[in-house]
Design a protein around this motif. Structure first.
Motif, mmCIF file in Angstrom:
data_model
loop_
_atom_site.group_PDB
_atom_site.id
_atom_site.type_symbol
_atom_site.label_atom_id
_atom_site.label_comp_id
_atom_site.label_asym_id
_atom_site.label_seq_id
_atom_site.Cartn_x
_atom_site.Cartn_y
_atom_site.Cartn_z
ATOM 1 N N ILE A 14 0.841 -1.205 0.000
ATOM 2 C CA ILE A 14 0.000 0.000 0.000
ATOM 3 C C ILE A 14 0.875 1.254 0.000
ATOM 4 O O ILE A 14 0.650 2.196 -0.769
ATOM 5 N N ILE A 15 1.890 1.257 0.880
ATOM 6 C CA ILE A 15 2.770 2.431 0.989
ATOM 7 C C ILE A 15 3.561 2.630 -0.301
ATOM 8 O O ILE A 15 3.749 3.760 -0.768
ATOM 9 N N VAL A 16 4.034 1.547 -0.903
ATOM 10 C CA VAL A 16 4.818 1.651 -2.130
ATOM 11 C C VAL A 16 3.968 2.192 -3.266
ATOM 12 O O VAL A 16 4.414 3.014 -4.067
ATOM 13 N N ILE A 17 2.721 1.748 -3.359
ATOM 14 C CA ILE A 17 1.816 2.264 -4.404
ATOM 15 C C ILE A 17 1.588 3.765 -4.205
ATOM 16 O O ILE A 17 1.633 4.549 -5.165
ATOM 17 N N LEU A 18 1.353 4.152 -2.956
ATOM 18 C CA LEU A 18 1.195 5.585 -2.665
ATOM 19 C C LEU A 18 2.466 6.359 -3.028
ATOM 20 O O LEU A 18 2.401 7.471 -3.563
ATOM 21 N N GLY A 19 3.629 5.756 -2.747
ATOM 22 C CA GLY A 19 4.899 6.404 -3.096
ATOM 23 C C GLY A 19 5.069 6.559 -4.586
ATOM 24 O O GLY A 19 5.575 7.585 -5.065
ATOM 25 N N PHE A 20 4.649 5.564 -5.347
ATOM 26 C CA PHE A 20 4.741 5.632 -6.807
ATOM 27 C C PHE A 20 3.883 6.776 -7.349
ATOM 28 O O PHE A 20 4.313 7.555 -8.208
ATOM 29 N N ILE A 21 2.657 6.876 -6.817
ATOM 30 C CA ILE A 21 1.765 7.967 -7.237
ATOM 31 C C ILE A 21 2.356 9.312 -6.824
ATOM 32 O O ILE A 21 2.361 10.281 -7.596
ATOM 33 N N LEU A 22 2.876 9.369 -5.612
ATOM 34 C CA LEU A 22 3.429 10.602 -5.074
ATOM 35 C C LEU A 22 4.611 11.096 -5.897
ATOM 36 O O LEU A 22 4.748 12.298 -6.155
ATOM 37 N N ALA A 23 5.495 10.184 -6.304
ATOM 38 C CA ALA A 23 6.704 10.566 -7.038
ATOM 39 C C ALA A 23 6.386 11.220 -8.378
ATOM 40 O O ALA A 23 7.236 11.898 -8.958
ATOM 41 N N HIS A 24 5.167 11.032 -8.872
ATOM 42 C CA HIS A 24 4.776 11.634 -10.141
ATOM 43 C C HIS A 24 4.107 12.994 -9.961
ATOM 44 O O HIS A 24 3.716 13.620 -10.955
ATOM 45 N N THR A 25 3.959 13.452 -8.734
ATOM 46 C CA THR A 25 3.332 14.757 -8.505
ATOM 47 C C THR A 25 4.372 15.864 -8.513
ATOM 48 O O THR A 25 5.479 15.698 -7.989
ATOM 49 N N LYS A 26 4.016 16.986 -9.082
ATOM 50 C CA LYS A 26 4.937 18.114 -9.203
ATOM 51 C C LYS A 26 5.297 18.689 -7.843
ATOM 52 O O LYS A 26 6.448 19.059 -7.590
ATOM 53 N N LEU A 27 4.322 18.759 -6.932
ATOM 54 C CA LEU A 27 4.550 19.344 -5.613
ATOM 55 C C LEU A 27 5.627 18.569 -4.859
ATOM 56 O O LEU A 27 6.519 19.158 -4.233
ATOM 57 N N PHE A 28 5.571 17.239 -4.919
ATOM 58 C CA PHE A 28 6.550 16.413 -4.208
ATOM 59 C C PHE A 28 7.935 16.569 -4.822
ATOM 60 O O PHE A 28 8.933 16.681 -4.104
ATOM 61 N N ARG A 29 8.034 16.594 -6.139
ATOM 62 C CA ARG A 29 9.338 16.731 -6.796
ATOM 63 C C ARG A 29 9.955 18.091 -6.493
ATOM 64 O O ARG A 29 11.162 18.214 -6.302
ATOM 65 N N GLN A 30 9.125 19.131 -6.436
ATOM 66 C CA GLN A 30 9.642 20.453 -6.078
ATOM 67 C C GLN A 30 10.154 20.470 -4.644
ATOM 68 O O GLN A 30 11.180 21.084 -4.350
ATOM 69 N N ALA A 31 9.453 19.792 -3.746
ATOM 70 C CA ALA A 31 9.887 19.723 -2.350
ATOM 71 C C ALA A 31 11.216 18.984 -2.233
ATOM 72 O O ALA A 31 12.070 19.350 -1.437
ATOM 73 N N LEU A 32 11.403 17.936 -3.040
ATOM 74 C CA LEU A 32 12.676 17.207 -3.030
ATOM 75 C C LEU A 32 13.820 18.079 -3.524
ATOM 76 O O LEU A 32 14.952 17.968 -3.050
ATOM 77 N N GLN A 33 13.531 18.953 -4.493
ATOM 78 C CA GLN A 33 14.573 19.825 -5.036
ATOM 79 C C GLN A 33 14.946 20.940 -4.070
ATOM 80 O O GLN A 33 16.071 21.445 -4.103
ATOM 81 N N GLN A 34 14.003 21.336 -3.203
ATOM 82 C CA GLN A 34 14.257 22.432 -2.269
ATOM 83 C C GLN A 34 13.873 22.021 -0.840
ATOM 84 O O GLN A 34 12.997 22.627 -0.217
ATOM 85 N N PRO A 35 14.535 20.977 -0.308
ATOM 86 C CA PRO A 35 14.159 20.512 1.038
ATOM 87 C C PRO A 35 14.537 21.488 2.142
ATOM 88 O O PRO A 35 14.055 21.378 3.257
ATOM 89 N N ALA A 36 15.423 22.443 1.839
ATOM 90 C CA ALA A 36 15.848 23.404 2.863
ATOM 91 C C ALA A 36 14.865 24.556 3.027
ATOM 92 O O ALA A 36 14.916 25.279 4.023
ATOM 93 N N SER A 37 13.978 24.764 2.052
ATOM 94 C CA SER A 37 13.016 25.858 2.140
ATOM 95 C C SER A 37 11.896 25.503 3.116
ATOM 96 O O SER A 37 11.628 24.328 3.388
ATOM 97 N N TYR A 38 11.235 26.534 3.641
ATOM 98 C CA TYR A 38 10.136 26.298 4.569
ATOM 99 C C TYR A 38 9.006 25.504 3.911
ATOM 100 O O TYR A 38 8.430 24.594 4.515
ATOM 101 N N LYS A 39 8.708 25.862 2.666
ATOM 102 C CA LYS A 39 7.638 25.162 1.954
ATOM 103 C C LYS A 39 8.018 23.704 1.731
ATOM 104 O O LYS A 39 7.198 22.793 1.906
ATOM 105 N N GLY A 40 9.282 23.473 1.317
ATOM 106 C CA GLY A 40 9.735 22.102 1.076
ATOM 107 C C GLY A 40 9.647 21.258 2.329
ATOM 108 O O GLY A 40 9.175 20.113 2.297
ATOM 109 N N LYS A 41 10.084 21.807 3.467
ATOM 110 C CA LYS A 41 10.018 21.070 4.733
ATOM 111 C C LYS A 41 8.566 20.757 5.097
ATOM 112 O O LYS A 41 8.244 19.637 5.515
#
Length: 593
Positions: A14-41
Motif C-alpha cells: 500500500i505504501i509503495v503504491i502511494l509512493g509511486f503515485i506521489l513521485a509523479h506529482t509536481k509538488l513532491f518533486r519540487q519539495a525534493l529539489q528544495q528541502p531546505a526551504s520552509y515550503k519544502g520542509k
C-alpha cells in the motif's frame, strides 16, 4: 513468523503504491529539489506523516502473541501491540528532508501511535522521534555527496532504525518477559520488511527523478542545437529569407506539425501543415498572435477557435505562441502548431519558452551588429559591445559539461548567459545605465566564471542601498572585476579574493575593486590606465579605454586611481561627483534622442 511477514508485505505494498503515485506529482518533486526551504520542509513533513499515520491504521494487532487480522486499527487493547511500517515513513522522510523533517515526521507519527494505545505505545513513540532525527542526520550526510540517498543506503538505514525500535521496546516496555516475547515474534519480519520497503520506495523515486533529468538534459541539448543552427539566420534580423530557414530548422528538430514566424503584422515564414492558407507575406497574423504581440506574454491554445484561424479546414488545433522581443519591445512571434492538443505537452512548452528567450537574444545580437555600423562613436560602442570569445567558448563548454550532471544548474547558467549578452547589447547603445543593471551584468558574469571554477574565487560585494538607481557608464565594475580575475592571481595562490564597493562619500560616489593577488610593480602602476601596455597576459587596453570613458564623461577628477605592490594585491578605484553624474545623465539622454 512467515504468516506475519506475508501480511506485512501487503501493508508495504500500500505504501509503495502511494509512493509511486506521489513521485509523479509536481509538488513532491519540487519539495525534493528544495528541502531546505520552509515550503519544502512543510510538504515533506505533511506527506511522510500521513504515510506513517496510514501505516499505524493498517498495522497488524498482536494480542498475547496472537495475530489479529484487522483491516484497520483505530484503537489497541492495553495488553496488545501492533506490527506496522510506521518507521519506514519516518526514516524516508528524514533521509529525503534532513533532521528537521525527520524530527517533525517522527513526532507526529509517534504522537499518533501513542494515541492508539497498547503496551508499546510510549516506546514506539520515542523510537519514532529518535529514528526521524537519526535518519535526518544520515540524509544530510548523503545529500552532500548525492542528490538523494541511494536505495541500498535507505534499506540499511531502514533496517537500523527498525532494530533501534526493537531495542527501545525491550528497554522501556513492561514487563520485560512480554516485551521479549513480542520482539521475538515481530522483530525479524519488521526489520526485513521495512528495509525492503525502503529500498523499493527509494528505487521508485530515484528512477523517476533520473528519467526526468534525462528528459531535461535532452531538452537542453535540443535547445542548444537549435540555437546553434539558427544563430546565423537570426543575426540577419526578422525577414522572410532568414525566417524560412529558421522555421525549417525548428520544425525538423522539435517534431511539431507546423512552425510559423511573424512580425507584428504578417506571417514571414510557415513550414509544415497548413501551408495552403498560412502563406508568408500574404497572410495576416492570427488573432492569438495579435494578443501575444499586444501583451508580450506566452499564450497557448488547445482548439482551432482559440487559435482564431479564419480558414475553416485548418488542420492545426493546438498551438503555443511566444513573443520575440528586442530592446524590451515585442517585434514578432514564434508559433509552434500541433494537429492535436495532446502534442502540446509540458516538455514542448518548456522547450518553446527556452527557444523564445534565446531567439530574442539572437535578434538583439543581429540588431546590435546592424546598428553598430551606423554609430558615430564606433570605437567606444565596439568596446562596450565586445564579448571576449574565450569567455563565450568557456561558458558554452561549462554549460555543455553540466547538461548531463546537473540540469537545473544548466538551465540557470543559460539564463545568466542570456542576461550577460543582453546587458552587453543594451550597454552598447547607452552612455549611462542604472547601477542595478550593471550589478545584474556583473552577477551574470560571476555566475558563469564561478561555474567554471567552483570555490576558486571569493567575491565580496558591498553596495550602499540608496545608490541602486544612480547612472554610471556601462561595464565599469564588470571590466574591473574581470581584469582582476584574469590577471591578478598566480596559479599557486591558495585564496583568491576580490572586493567590490560602491559607497556614497558626501557629494560623490566612490567605487572600488580590490584583490589580494600578486600585485603590480610600481613602474607599471604609474602607466596603467594612461596608455595601453602590451604584455604576455594582455594589452592593458581595457583599463585605458575605461579610464578614457570616465574622464570623457566626468572630467579628470573621475580618472582611475590604481594602488598596488608586489605580493600586496591591487586596488582600482574612482570617484564621481554626483552633480557631474547628473549632468552626464542629461548628456546621455540628449545623445540617445
Amino acid at each position: 513468523m512467515i504468516h506475519l511477514m506475508i501480511m506485512m508485505l501487503e501493508r508495504v505494498g500500500i505504501i509503495v503504491i502511494l509512493g509511486f503515485i506521489l513521485a509523479h506529482t509536481k509538488l513532491f518533486r519540487q519539495a525534493l529539489q528544495q528541502p531546505a526551504s520552509y515550503k519544502g520542509k512543510a510538504v515533506l513533513i505533511t506527506i511522510f506523516s500521513l504515510f506513517s499515520i496510514i501505516s499505524n491504521y493498517t498495522g497488524i494487532e498482536i494480542q498475547r502473541n496472537i495475530i489479529l487480522n484487522n483491516d484497520w486499527v483505530f484503537e489497541i487493547d492495553p495488553s496488545s501491540s501492533i506490527a506496522n511500517t510506521r518507521i519506514m515513513g519516518v526514516e524516508i522522510g528524514g533521509l529525503l528532508g534532513g533532521p528537521i523533517v525527520g524530527a517533525g515526521v517522527g513526532l507526529l507519527a509517534g504522537l499518533h501511535r501513542l494515541s492508539l494505545g497498547g503496551s508499546t505505545a510510549f516506546s514506539c513513540a520515542v523510537s519514532s522521534i529518535l529514528a526521524g532525527i537519526l535518519a535526518g542526520w544520515i540524509g544530510s550526510y548523503f545529500r552532500k555527496r548525492y542528490r538523494i540517498p541511494t536505495p541500498r543506503a535507505a534499506a540499511l538505514v531502514g533496517i537500523g532504525m527498525e532494530a533501534l525500535q526493537m531495542l527501545i521496546i525491550l528497554l522501556m516496555a513492561k514487563p520485560f518477559a512480554d516485551a521479549w516475547a513480542l520482539v521475538s515474534m515481530i522483530g525479524i519480519p519488521m526489520i526485513l520488511i521495512n528495509g525492503s520497503g525502503s529500498f523499493i520506495f527509494l528505487s521508485i523515486i530515484q528512477s523517476i527523478i533520473r528519467k526526468e533529468e534525462q528528459a531535461r538534459a535532452l531538452e537542453t541539448h535540443r535547445v542548444l542545437m537549435i540555437a546553434d543552427q539558427t544563430l546565423p539566420y537570426f543575426r540577419q534580423g526578422l525577414n522572410e529569407n532568414s525566417c524560412k530557414s529558421v522555421a525549417a530548422i525548428i520544425h525538423k528538430l522539435t517534431g511539431t506539425d507546423a512552425v510559423s514566424l511573424t512580425d507584428n503584422k504578417k506571417i514571414l515564414a510557415h513550414v509544415g501543415a497548413g501551408t495552403d492558407h498560412h502563406i508568408p507575406s500574404k497572410s495576416l497574423i492570427t488573432g492569438l498572435s495579435k494578443k501575444v504581440i499586444k501583451t508580450g506574454y506566452i499564450m497557448k491554445a488547445t482548439s482551432q477557435e482559440e487559435i482564431e484561424c479564419t480558414h475553416a479546414q485548418c488542420p492545426l488545433h493546438a498551438a503555443i505562441v511566444l513573443p520575440l522581443t528586442s530592446n524590451g519591445k515585442t517585434i514578432g512571434t514564434l508559433k509552434m502548431y500541433f494537429k492535436s492538443p495532446a502534442g502540446l505537452s509540458q516538455v514542448e512548452e518548456e522547450l518553446a519558452e527556452g527557444l523564445a528567450m534565446l531567439f530574442s537574444t539572437q535578434l538583439e545580437l543581429g540588431e546590435a551588429e546592424l546598428q553598430s555600423k551606423l554609430l558615430k562613436d564606433a570605437e567606444i560602442k565596439a568596446l562596450q559591445a565586445q564579448v571576449n570569445p574565450h569567455f563565450l567558448f568557456n561558458a558554452i563548454n561549462t554549460i555543455s559539461a553540466l547538461c548531463r550532471t546537473d540540469v537545473e544548474k544548466t538551465r540557470k547558467l543559460l539564463l545568466q548567459l542570456s542576461v550577460y549578452f543582453r546587458s552587453n547589447l543594451q550597454g552598447a547603445r547607452q552612455l549611462l545605465i542604472p547601477l542595478s543593471k550593471e550589478l545584474n551584468h556583473l552577477h551574470a558574469y560571476l555566475s558563469l566564471e564561478q561555474a567554471r571554477f567552483p570555490g576558486k574565487y571569493e567575491i565580496e560585494i558591498d553596495i550602499e542601498d540608496s545608490l541602486d538607481q544612480i547612472e554610471i557608464p556601462p561595464f565599469v565594475l564588470q571590466v574591473l572585476v574581470e581584469n582582476a580575475l584574469r590577471h591578478a592571481f598566480p596559479k599557486k595562490q591558495d585564496r583568491y579574493k576580490v572586493e567590490v564597493q560602491v559607497l556614497s562619500a558626501e557629494s560623490s560616489v566612490y567605487m572600488k575593486v580590490k584583490d589580494n593577488g600578486r600585485g603590480i610593480a610600481e613602474e607599471i602602476v604609474t602607466q596603467l590606465g594612461n596608455k595601453p601596455l602590451p604584455s604576455k597576459e594582455g594589452t592593458g587596453t581595457a583599463l585605458y579605454n575605461l579610464n578614457q570613458r570616465l574622464v570623457g564623461l566626468f572630467g579628470q577628477q573621475a580618472a582611475l586611481q590604481i594602488t598596488s605592490g608586489i605580493d600586496n594585491g591591487t586596488e582600482v578605484s574612482f570617484q564621481v561627483p554626483l552633480k557631474q553624474m547628473k549632468e552626464g545623465e542629461e548628456h546621455a539622454e540628449g545623445v540617445n534622442r
